[in-house]
Design a protein around this motif. Structure first.
Motif, PDB file in Angstrom:
ATOM      1  N   PHE B  84       1.110  -1.249  -0.136  1.00 27.08           N
ATOM      2  CA  PHE B  84      -0.072  -0.075  -0.064  1.00 27.08           C
ATOM      3  C   PHE B  84       0.989   1.190   0.049  1.00 27.08           C
ATOM      4  N   ARG B  85       1.902   1.125   0.374  1.00 25.56           N
ATOM      5  CA  ARG B  85       2.866   2.323   0.345  1.00 25.56           C
ATOM      6  C   ARG B  85       3.615   2.337  -0.890  1.00 25.56           C
ATOM      7  N   VAL B  90      -0.242   0.407  -5.816  1.00 23.72           N
ATOM      8  CA  VAL B  90      -1.636   1.044  -5.439  1.00 23.72           C
ATOM      9  C   VAL B  90      -2.011   1.336  -6.675  1.00 23.72           C
ATOM     10  N   LEU B  93      -3.591  -1.847  -8.291  1.00 28.14           N
ATOM     11  CA  LEU B  93      -4.714  -2.079  -7.550  1.00 28.14           C
ATOM     12  C   LEU B  93      -5.921  -1.212  -7.864  1.00 28.14           C
ATOM     13  N   GLU B  94      -5.780  -0.105  -8.152  1.00 28.65           N
ATOM     14  CA  GLU B  94      -6.665   0.822  -8.607  1.00 28.65           C
ATOM     15  C   GLU B  94      -7.227   0.344 -10.010  1.00 28.65           C
ATOM     16  N   ALA B  97      -9.193  -2.739  -9.539  1.00 26.66           N
ATOM     17  CA  ALA B  97     -10.522  -2.693  -8.815  1.00 26.66           C
ATOM     18  C   ALA B  97     -11.353  -1.960  -9.749  1.00 26.66           C
ATOM     19  N   LEU B  98     -10.817  -1.099 -10.753  1.00 23.91           N
ATOM     20  CA  LEU B  98     -11.692  -0.537 -11.728  1.00 23.91           C
ATOM     21  C   LEU B  98     -12.595  -1.311 -12.557  1.00 23.91           C
ATOM     22  N   GLU B 101     -14.925  -3.408 -10.833  1.00 19.92           N
ATOM     23  CA  GLU B 101     -16.252  -2.494 -10.606  1.00 19.92           C
ATOM     24  C   GLU B 101     -17.070  -2.426 -11.817  1.00 19.92           C
ATOM     25  N   ASP B 102     -16.307  -2.378 -12.954  1.00 20.29           N
ATOM     26  CA  ASP B 102     -17.228  -2.188 -14.369  1.00 20.29           C
ATOM     27  C   ASP B 102     -17.833  -3.624 -14.422  1.00 20.29           C
ATOM     28  N   GLN B 105     -17.867  -7.166 -10.208  1.00 16.25           N
ATOM     29  CA  GLN B 105     -17.366  -8.115  -9.328  1.00 16.25           C
ATOM     30  C   GLN B 105     -16.607  -7.545  -8.194  1.00 16.25           C
ATOM     31  N   GLY B 106     -16.579  -8.261  -7.114  1.00 15.17           N
ATOM     32  CA  GLY B 106     -15.854  -7.849  -5.999  1.00 15.17           C
ATOM     33  C   GLY B 106     -14.394  -8.177  -6.039  1.00 15.17           C
ATOM     34  N   LEU B 107     -13.347  -7.697  -5.314  1.00 18.27           N
ATOM     35  CA  LEU B 107     -12.012  -7.826  -5.328  1.00 18.27           C
ATOM     36  C   LEU B 107     -11.496  -8.331  -3.983  1.00 18.27           C
ATOM     37  N   LEU B 109      -8.793  -9.496  -1.487  1.00 21.09           N
ATOM     38  CA  LEU B 109      -7.443  -9.514  -1.148  1.00 21.09           C
ATOM     39  C   LEU B 109      -7.294 -10.595  -0.321  1.00 21.09           C
ATOM     40  N   GLU B 305       6.006  10.720  -7.649  1.00 21.13           N
ATOM     41  CA  GLU B 305       6.912  11.414  -6.862  1.00 21.13           C
ATOM     42  C   GLU B 305       8.302  11.475  -7.627  1.00 21.13           C
ATOM     43  N   LEU B 319      -1.741   1.565 -13.968  1.00 21.01           N
ATOM     44  CA  LEU B 319      -2.845   1.425 -13.582  1.00 21.01           C
ATOM     45  C   LEU B 319      -3.610   0.549 -14.805  1.00 21.01           C
TER      46      LEU B 319
END
Lengths: 366, 366
Positions: B84-85, B90, B93-94, B97-98, B101-102, B105-107, B109, B305, B319
């Motif tokens: 997560f850091r 991340v 994961l995003e 997850a997208l 979601e489309d 379906q659940g995700l 972990l 960063e 992504l």
DNA sequence: TGGATGGACCGTAACGTTTCAGAACCAATA
DNA sequence: TATTGGTTCTGAAACGTTACGGTCCATCCA
């Protein structure tokens, strides 16, 4: 046409038992309680399983029988993009994931976009409990969760009878922040806040909408600000409050612009999140406003990026919040009344807040 | 003692049907196929359900029957904190997850910490498929996933027969980066890489360990570097390569220190991730080394960063990688051979790479 | 030799749902 | 009147597992 052995109906625990000439219980025990049968038989079971392509007990059937799903559901009715881009939300997720991992539980992200009225995903989620994180209090997904007969923990939500909750004292934290600004001498302020309801309103917020805001956290912060500034005679009705649906720095920029266009005389811009505040700083720079000499900017959350920017903000322990939510949910000990966990916050006075020009004259004037 | 009605055994679809004097099918239809029964009867069913406290069809029982869990499992055998850091993780994961979601379906972990040898969590996961993200190729969790009879997509992993995969061309990307450094004139270099196996080795990496690295991505990048620099006569055995188990900037700092202590004459420090590179920059600054005049530093990933820091790096579409993995998994169309998605990368030449001192003399000397 | 002990295994009964083929009914058509 | 077609509802059969309360039998001890 001859079919390959792979194509035939998949092996089950029962078919495996039949093949071996033992009872289903024994096969089950071979997987779940190795001490309940002789090593020799267990070896045979496992070997035959491999031969037949039996992949081990079906998790869903097991869940049905044991009444345990082995997972926790997370409901965050936020566009997932924003959730993963908001360090505060990611920190919460991290804490929650850690708590789940410690307990050997999975974490299921329930697909519930804000637009989608479809609550079926909540009904379909095979979980032993839910964590609800910062959704509008009138969200149908929340209602659906509460109807499910599983324990639930809400976070950054209004308290609900007989439901555990985790949060911070938003009112106290905001009040402390407001006092800081008041003491510096700010009286003419503007506010940028996150969305207040399920509908999009990227505009100024009438008092009524502030009062009826469906996001508990935002509502509380606005009220606390209003009350604090009322003590020094500020008429809240005159304070420009701008709302943004999307939680991004770009939103912070445009919202700050909107406030400053309306009232260029404000000396402080209070943002209800660091993300918005960082955007506001960008906009201030664009206008040639020095922070904090010309404009004080404050945030909320205490994300690392804000710290680097020296933002005056309220730090809240986001990771701990997630972890606490997970612990509360997974600590299955019976508890009579709902439990409330309130975590500490800290006012961080950074380099983005200072005395307003007028006040500075009073202090340093002749 | 009289028990409250709440305390009695919870209502089920069957008990509801009995109460109403209709068949189970009808009750099921009331929830799932409203058009299959008269509105009047449906109203009665739903009303009685409310009265009896029936929460609607049990998701697990439904899953058992329909053979659909409505969720995708994500296996990332990384200490969740680091996952997560790491903005790259991340981002992945995003994207995933997208995609989920489309598709509604659940995700899930899956709780699989690297230390925990316990593979039960994989067996227990009620999911319709798995996405495996950057785990060591000898990880028992991975083996457990592959034994489950559900579709799987691996990401940043070596290709596996009959398993779909998503990734980038690590070799080509790393080669481009190496060429950039070679053209600038760098011959004496050091390398900082992420962990290469399930065991912790926060130290220099012998050639053998490089070759046998269990993290495909790291192995490929090291090999590509070795091959590229071999073309200009660099003996890879003399190149200090330091490994770090924890993926943090602190690791980058200490690893850079270790390399620079060993060989202060290096002109470039190649890091296999931006996080490590950012740490390396910190360490360079601490030693008074100017970047890039005294030391060239490069990263990999292209996280925001790093971009802000002007880091020379390889940008990869994290992504999109997650989204592609999700799409591949959820696109249930039959496909004969395993599908491979390779996403594009881009070499970002920033402000942290320049000519080495010696080379500069050649260019600008008398 | 009798009785107690404990390991190894078994049979039955759930767990709560969806699916499928059809039954019953009613209205409209020929 | 018989036939058709449609709506509404039903009964029974899965789906694959684990919990529970046993039985059986070899062994051990007295």
């Amino acid at each position: 046409m001859a079919r390959s052995t792979n194509a035939r109906r998949p092996a089950t625990l029962a078919s495996l038992a039949a093949e071996l000439g033992v009872s289903r219980t024994t096969v089950s025990n071979a997987y779940n309680r190795p001490d309940q049968l002789s090593p020799e038989l267990r070896r045979r079971v496992l070997e035959t399983a491999r031969r037949l392509g039996y992949p081990g007990p079906d998790p869903v059937a097991r869940s049905l029988r044991t009444r345990k799903a082995g997972a926790v559901g997370l409901l965050l009715t936020e566009n997932l993009s924003y959730a993963f881009r908001d360090p505060a939300a990611v920190g919460f997720l991290e804490g929650l994931a850690l708590a789940c991992e410690d307990a050997g539980q999975g974490l299921l992200l329930v697909p519930a976009s804000p637009e989608r009225e479809d609550v079926a995903a909540v009904h379909r989620a095979g979980v032993d409990g839910f964590v609800v994180y910062s959704v509008p209090d009138d969200d149908p997904h929340l209602a659906a969760v509460l109807e499910r007969p599983v324990p639930t923990v809400v976070c950054d939500q209004p308290e609900i009878d007989s439901v555990d909750s985790v949060g911070i004292d938003d009112r106290a934290a905001t009040t402390a922040l407001a006092r800081h600004l008041i003491e510096l001498g700010h009286r003419r302020i503007g506010v940028v806040c996150m969305r207040l309801g399920r509908d999009r309103n990227d505009d100024f917020v009438p008092l009524e909408r502030q009062r009826d805001a469906h996001f508990h956290v935002q509502r509380t912060r606005l009220t606390a600000l209003a009350d604090a500034f009322a003590t020094v005679g500020v008429d809240w009705a005159t304070v420009p409050v701008v709302e943004r649906f999307d939680h991004t720095t770009a939103s912070g920029e445009s919202a700050a612009a909107q406030v400053l266009d309306r009232d260029p005389e404000i000396t402080a811009l209070i943002c209800t999140s660091d993300i918005l505040a960082l955007g506001a700083m960008t906009e201030a720079g664009r206008r040639g406003l020095r922070v904090p000499q010309d404009l004080t900017v404050t945030g909320f959350d205490g994300i690392p990026e804000a710290e680097r920017a020296g933002l005056t903000t309220v730090r809240q322990p986001v990771l701990e919040k997630g972890r606490a939510a997970g612990r509360l949910l997974l600590d299955s000990a019976e508890h009579g009344r709902p439990r409330r966990v309130t975590l500490d916050t800290e006012l961080i006075v950074g380099r983005t807040s200072g005395q307003p020009r007028a006040a500075a004259q009073i202090w340093y004037g002749p």
